[in-house]
Design a protein around this motif. Structure first.
Motif, PDB file in Angstrom:
ATOM      1  N   PRO A 159       0.811  -1.225   0.000  1.00  0.00           N
ATOM      2  CA  PRO A 159       0.000   0.000   0.000  1.00  0.00           C
ATOM      3  C   PRO A 159       0.840   1.268   0.000  1.00  0.00           C
ATOM      4  O   PRO A 159       0.318   2.357  -0.244  1.00  0.00           O
ATOM      5  CB  PRO A 159      -0.822  -0.125   1.288  1.00  0.00           C
ATOM      6  N   ALA A 160       2.154   1.141   0.287  1.00  0.00           N
ATOM      7  CA  ALA A 160       3.028   2.307   0.271  1.00  0.00           C
ATOM      8  C   ALA A 160       3.363   2.740  -1.153  1.00  0.00           C
ATOM      9  O   ALA A 160       3.925   3.810  -1.363  1.00  0.00           O
ATOM     10  CB  ALA A 160       4.316   2.021   1.042  1.00  0.00           C
ATOM     11  N   ASN A 161       3.022   1.905  -2.132  1.00  0.00           N
ATOM     12  CA  ASN A 161       3.257   2.249  -3.534  1.00  0.00           C
ATOM     13  C   ASN A 161       1.933   2.521  -4.229  1.00  0.00           C
ATOM     14  O   ASN A 161       0.926   1.851  -3.980  1.00  0.00           O
ATOM     15  CB  ASN A 161       3.974   1.107  -4.267  1.00  0.00           C
ATOM     16  N   THR A 162       1.912   3.516  -5.095  1.00  0.00           N
ATOM     17  CA  THR A 162       0.751   3.755  -5.945  1.00  0.00           C
ATOM     18  C   THR A 162       1.230   3.945  -7.373  1.00  0.00           C
ATOM     19  O   THR A 162       2.147   4.742  -7.630  1.00  0.00           O
ATOM     20  CB  THR A 162      -0.046   5.006  -5.504  1.00  0.00           C
ATOM     21  N   ALA A 163       0.620   3.215  -8.295  1.00  0.00           N
ATOM     22  CA  ALA A 163       0.965   3.356  -9.711  1.00  0.00           C
ATOM     23  C   ALA A 163       0.472   4.706 -10.210  1.00  0.00           C
ATOM     24  O   ALA A 163      -0.533   5.232  -9.745  1.00  0.00           O
ATOM     25  CB  ALA A 163       0.335   2.231 -10.516  1.00  0.00           C
ATOM     26  N   ALA A 164       1.181   5.268 -11.165  1.00  0.00           N
ATOM     27  CA  ALA A 164       0.799   6.584 -11.682  1.00  0.00           C
ATOM     28  C   ALA A 164       0.659   6.536 -13.198  1.00  0.00           C
ATOM     29  O   ALA A 164      -0.256   5.904 -13.717  1.00  0.00           O
ATOM     30  CB  ALA A 164       1.810   7.639 -11.229  1.00  0.00           C
ATOM     31  N   HIS A 165       1.566   7.181 -13.903  1.00  0.00           N
ATOM     32  CA  HIS A 165       1.399   7.369 -15.344  1.00  0.00           C
ATOM     33  C   HIS A 165       1.736   6.098 -16.124  1.00  0.00           C
ATOM     34  O   HIS A 165       2.604   5.316 -15.734  1.00  0.00           O
ATOM     35  CB  HIS A 165       2.301   8.508 -15.806  1.00  0.00           C
ATOM     36  N   ALA A 166       1.034   5.908 -17.237  1.00  0.00           N
ATOM     37  CA  ALA A 166       1.314   4.811 -18.162  1.00  0.00           C
ATOM     38  C   ALA A 166       1.475   5.387 -19.558  1.00  0.00           C
ATOM     39  O   ALA A 166       0.783   6.341 -19.932  1.00  0.00           O
ATOM     40  CB  ALA A 166       0.184   3.780 -18.145  1.00  0.00           C
ATOM     41  N   ALA A 167       2.384   4.819 -20.343  1.00  0.00           N
ATOM     42  CA  ALA A 167       2.597   5.285 -21.709  1.00  0.00           C
ATOM     43  C   ALA A 167       3.114   4.133 -22.555  1.00  0.00           C
ATOM     44  O   ALA A 167       3.789   3.219 -22.060  1.00  0.00           O
ATOM     45  CB  ALA A 167       3.593   6.441 -21.751  1.00  0.00           C
ATOM     46  N   VAL A 168       2.791   4.186 -23.834  1.00  0.00           N
ATOM     47  CA  VAL A 168       3.334   3.253 -24.814  1.00  0.00           C
ATOM     48  C   VAL A 168       4.422   3.981 -25.583  1.00  0.00           C
ATOM     49  O   VAL A 168       4.254   5.163 -25.955  1.00  0.00           O
ATOM     50  CB  VAL A 168       2.246   2.751 -25.786  1.00  0.00           C
ATOM     51  N   SER A 169       5.536   3.314 -25.837  1.00  0.00           N
ATOM     52  CA  SER A 169       6.604   3.941 -26.605  1.00  0.00           C
ATOM     53  C   SER A 169       6.110   4.267 -28.013  1.00  0.00           C
ATOM     54  O   SER A 169       5.211   3.596 -28.539  1.00  0.00           O
ATOM     55  CB  SER A 169       7.814   3.001 -26.687  1.00  0.00           C
ATOM     56  N   PRO A 170       6.656   5.296 -28.651  1.00  0.00           N
ATOM     57  CA  PRO A 170       6.218   5.649 -30.000  1.00  0.00           C
ATOM     58  C   PRO A 170       6.304   4.499 -30.992  1.00  0.00           C
ATOM     59  O   PRO A 170       5.484   4.410 -31.912  1.00  0.00           O
ATOM     60  CB  PRO A 170       7.164   6.792 -30.382  1.00  0.00           C
TER      61      PRO A 170
END
Length: 350
Positions: free
Chosen positions: A247-258
């Motif tokens: 619980p001390a970690n929270t996922a944030a941004h996601a991206a696909v490489s170009p």
């Protein structure tokens, strides 16, 4: 940096008050990853998400505050400096995401306080509210899912369907537009406690991926463009098995490489960026590695010209990584740019 060097202009949003510089213009040396600050702007509180509109010389910024606003800036064609042109209420509280539709005619906004909005883009980037829809529901996490919390709002690659991951309800709401109005369709339901945050489509259009902020996952979907259906095909863990539910970690941004070969997701708490390889046949993910973000709380990152720029919110730094063109692995360049509480990096797209 000299005029002969290959450079990329980018903008950084921070958590800062309206009276201090909070929105910054920076430059990346695309040869070695060095960055420098060009200028800062005040007059906007907490510009937590930025979007440049390709070809129109406009930057939109979400002002994440109780009485949320959306700011529109024109981008000087020579100096790339920002000039305030319009500001409108976001018609909700705590706007945390903005995106334009592929036709360039609509700006979408996700208000974390519980609603999504759509604005028509008029001459020179002026905004006019067209539609607002309030979400309802909750989830099993009493601290984070007491009510609806839309966290992003993105169009399908063809712009026919619009998708709003709602962290508070464990759903991805699907919309269509008719006469510039939003109409909610069926939802994609995720396991309780997922907390879907950022949805991104693969450049090939057949798959999509969403970060699960509350359960430290990334979910892969098969996408049927004709009917706008997202079908979950895989849930991948972002952390090692012994810390998967930390619980001390929270996922944030996601991206696909170009290039479409890799998916990256940032981890706040673990302070890392996880890399996955995309199967070119079915879109499923295979874990590659986790790389330290070289700072604390990497809320956001952006990819441009062979580099990944990570915004480490709590350590106050933008850190550049080179992206290996052969395997997508990240290597710190050794360059960092100090800014107070950076939370979004937005390269200028021409």
């Amino acid at each position: 940096m000299t005029a002969a060097e290959r450079t990329v202009h980018f903008y950084v949003g921070t958590y800062a008050s309206e009276t201090e510089d909070s929105l910054f213009h920076c430059v990346l040396n695309a040869e070695n990853g060095e960055m420098r600050l060009v200028s800062g702007l005040s007059g906007i509180e907490n510009p937590s998400y930025l979007k440049t509109q390709a070809g129109r010389g406009t930057l939109y910024a979400a002002s994440e505050k109780e009485d949320g606003e959306i700011f529109a800036y024109t981008i000087d064609p020579e100096a790339k400096e920002l000039h305030l042109h319009d500001r409108k209420s976001s018609e909700g509280s705590s706007p945390c995401f903005v995106e334009t539709t592929p036709d360039g005619n609509t700006l979408l906004a996700a208000n974390y306080g519980g609603c999504v909005t759509a604005f028509s883009i008029r001459d020179r980037g002026v905004l006019r509210l067209e539609s607002r829809v309030r979400h309802t529901g909750s989830g099993p996490n009493p601290q984070r899912q007491e009510g609806p919390h839309p966290h992003s709002f993105v169009p399908s690659p063809d712009g026919v369907f619009l998708f709003a991951p709602d962290l508070g309800t464990d759903r991805i709401a699907k919309y269509t537009r008719e006469d510039e109005l939003l109409f909610r369709q069926d939802d994609t339901v995720l396991p309780p406690g997922t907390g879907p945050r950022t949805l991104v489509f693969h450049p090939g259009g057949r798959w999509a991926y969403v970060s699960g902020e509350l359960d430290n996952t990334v979910t892969a979907f098969h996408y049927e463009a004709q009917i706008g259906r997202l079908t979950p095909i895989q849930r991948a863990e972002l952390l090692p098995e012994d810390r998967a539910a930390d619980p001390a970690n929270t996922a944030a941004h996601a991206a696909v490489s170009p290039c479409g070969r890799y998916v990256y997701v940032s981890n706040r708490g673990d302070d890392s960026i996880a890399q996955f390889a995309v199967d070119p046949e079915d879109g499923r993910l295979t874990f590659v590695e986790r790389v330290p973000s070289e700072g604390r709380v990497p809320r956001h990152f952006a990819m441009t010209e062979g580099f990944l720029l990570a915004a480490n919110q709590e350590s106050g730094s933008i850190v550049s990584f080179s992206v290996n063109p052969e395997d997508g692995r990240l290597t710190p360049t050794g360059f960092a740019l100090e800014l107070n509480r950076p939370v979004c990096v937005c390269p200028l797209t021409e």
